[in-house]
Design a protein around this motif. Structure first.
Motif: not given
Lengths: 490, 120
Positions: A140, A220, A223-224, A253, A256
């Motif tokens: 990541l 998460i 990040k998405s 995205t 993620s």
């Protein structure tokens, strides 16, 4: 022989190729290395997916250290699908990137640009393929750090500010993820996902596990770019070099969101997730994202920023599909994940081609492009129709399954929100089409020619895929159904 | 009281974490944001390290007179995370240098104002 090592090669090849690009110091050579690696990744991903579909999930032990002590790479229907999406989008984006990057990035930095690209690819593929929670964090960060660099290489100074903002929010998100992994390790003493799942289900309700879940989910979600944690995305996509917008919009995205699925269903399990407020929270953020981001998209004057907000809205669709916690909902989310990667990549390629010729992607400057750049503009229309979800385009298939899944679960407000957001999508896609076809050419666009062949090929390759998977969607539907059944059943 | 003092390592972690996040969120100066980010990450490093430590334990090398050993795995993990943290800091500071060149300021608010009239 070599096929046995494919799961590791997916990560190792781009990782090793990245320093090769630095040593080459030639922009054309670096592009060729990146393209070759991406095509290898596509071939590998296809072979992995075919293997999974015929023989079931495979497991690869890194350095032959037995799981759960060593790091395990595990390929099943879900991540084989995600790996294929990532590598295909990378290859298509690179086809477009060669000319675009020559224009937008300083010549002596181009080989470094492709180095960062390959590192980002390695990170994204690694996140998808690994079955070790801490390994996910490492990949990541590899993909995140390289994507901050890629965004910051945009020509305008706003790219720097956007990249910095992305860096701050991305690091906070990744660190939240790390806290979650640490708490899980504290309770279970393991990092392997299958092992985690087994020990967590033995453990039963536990406050530390709930806390870990909260940290992981928020990390998460940042990040998405799940609404309202999306604030880094529109500017990052708007000011990044065109090729980077294509690449990130189609992949980052998505991977993620795959992590979200993986942690919700494989690690914590359906029972844990369904018991808490998670489905409701996911559904509410999904609906809020759908509506708010669509409305924000209509108000944009910059076409790339408009598409950025539209991406946030599309992530709302995916989250809403996942929140149903049914096989139909998760399968629909996986289908739409693939379709959204195709349509967004197609649209960003078209805007990149317009930026290449016109030098701007302000909607006012698109005026008259329909006559000047007919191939690019028609691909833009196909991508736009797919974004709205018109029948015979890929977007329709994804939305059809999402709405059907929502109605099947009796969530009619979710179905209504999806239809409302699609109507708003008509408004913002129309803004682009109206400017391109029904306005007199702006001074900037009056003398332009059609985009270079490589760009038109990338645009129509992706737009054609949107049409193809709108007419014959048997492959994504088959894979998504099997993946969803495996996620929710296992 | 016992429970409070017995978990003093966690209280330190929580205090550092909150201080770091608060600095990131409220500070307008970009360098201070990076410092806040560092503080936040350091708190997580401390958390991992204290999780692996056994009271009265030694390094996990077999030696005479020792029966309790600390768990080395969280320590190894956090070594990786420290490297990531250093890379993030370096990249953040490099971006700040370029932002300073482009905008002649590293204050968030002034950057926003400088772009306001040009924002598409």
């Amino acid at each position: 022989m070599i096929t046995a090592h494919l799961p590791a090669l997916q990560v190792v090849v781009p990782l090793v190729a990245a320093p090769v690009c630095v040593l080459l110091r030639r922009s054309r050579g670096a592009w060729m290395v990146a393209m070759a690696v991406s095509l290898f990744a596509v071939a590998g991903a296809w072979s992995l997916l075919a293997g999974v579909l015929s023989r079931g999930p495979t497991s690869y032990l890194l350095g032959s250290w037995a799981a759960p002590w060593g790091i395990e790479y595990r390929v099943d229907e879900t991540n084989a699908w995600v790996i294929l999406v990532v590598s295909v989008i990378s290859a298509a984006a690179l086809l477009f990137a060669r000319r675009s990057v020559e224009r937008e990035v300083e010549t002596d930095r181009i080989h470094l640009f492709y180095t960062a690209w390959l590192l980002c690819l390695a990170g994204l593929l690694g996140m998808a393929v690994t079955a070790d929670a801490f390994n996910v964090f490492v990949f990541l960060e590899i993909s995140s750090l390289s994507s901050y660099v890629l965004v910051s290489l945009g020509a305008r100074r706003q790219a720097l500010a956007a990249a910095f903002r992305y860096l701050v929010l991305g690091t906070v998100g990744a660190t939240f993820f790390l806290i979650g992994v640490g708490l899980l390790y504290q309770v279970t003493g393991t990092l392997n996902m299958a092992d985690l799942a087994a020990r967590l289900s033995e453990l039963g309700p536990h406050r530390t596990v709930t806390t870990a879940f909260g940290f992981l989910a928020v990390g998460i979600a940042v990040k998405s770019a799940v609404y309202p944690l999306h604030t880094w995305l529109p500017n990052a996509y708007a000011f990044a070099p065109s090729a980077v917008s294509v690449f990130l919009a189609g992949t980052a995205t998505k991977v993620s969101l795959y992590l979200l699925l993986r942690f919700l269903f494989t690690v914590f399990g359906l029972e844990f997730v369904a018991g808490g407020p998670v489905p409701l929270l996911l559904a509410l953020t999904g609906i809020a994202g759908l509506v708010a981001a669509s409305v924000a998209a209509v108000r944009q004057e910059d076409a790339k920023r408009l598409l950025g907000f539209s991406s946030v809205a599309q992530i709302g669709y995916l989250v809403l599909g996942v929140s149903l916690l049914t096989t139909a909902g998760v399968a629909a989310a996986l289908i739409h994940l693939f379709n959204h990667a195709l349509m967004k990549a197609a649209l960003f390629v078209c805007l990149g081609a317009i930026a290449y010729r016109v030098g701007s992607v302000r909607i006012a400057d698109l005026a008259g492009i329909g006559r000047r750049m007919p191939w690019t503009a028609s691909a833009l229309v196909v991508g736009g129709l797919s974004l709205i979800g018109v029948p015979l385009t890929a977007g329709f298939v994804g939305k059809w399954y999402l709405v059907a899944a929502a109605l099947e679960s009796g969530w009619w407000p979710a179905a209504a929100a999806m239809l409302l957001a699609s109507l708003i999508a008509v408004a913002y896609v129309w803004k682009l089409v109206e400017s391109a076809y029904f306005r007199a050419p702006s001074p900037a666009a009056a003398s332009v020619r059609e985009a270079p062949v490589s760009m038109v090929a990338a645009a129509w390759g992706l737009a054609g895929a949107n049409l193809w998977f709108g007419i014959d969607a048997s492959l994504p539907i088959d894979v998504a159904n099997r993946a969803a059944a495996a996620l929710l059943g296992g | 009281m016992e429970a409070f003092l017995g978990h003093y390592n966690y209280w330190i972690v929580v205090a550092l974490m909150m201080a770091g996040l608060c600095t990131v969120a409220t500070s307008g100066n970009l360098v201070k944001k990076v410092i806040g980010l560092n503080l936040f990450q350091t708190s997580v490093f401390l958390f991992f390290i204290s999780v692996g430590k056994m009271a009265g334990g030694t390094a996990p090398i077999v030696a005479e007179g020792w029966t309790r050993y600390s768990n080395p795995l969280p320590h190894v993990l956090i070594l990786t995370a420290i490297v990531v943290g250093v890379a993030t800091t370096a990249l953040g500071l490099a971006l700040i240098v370029r932002i300073n060149r482009a905008y002649s300021t590293i204050e968030d608010e002034e950057i926003r104002r400088a772009d306001l009239h040009r924002l598409p």
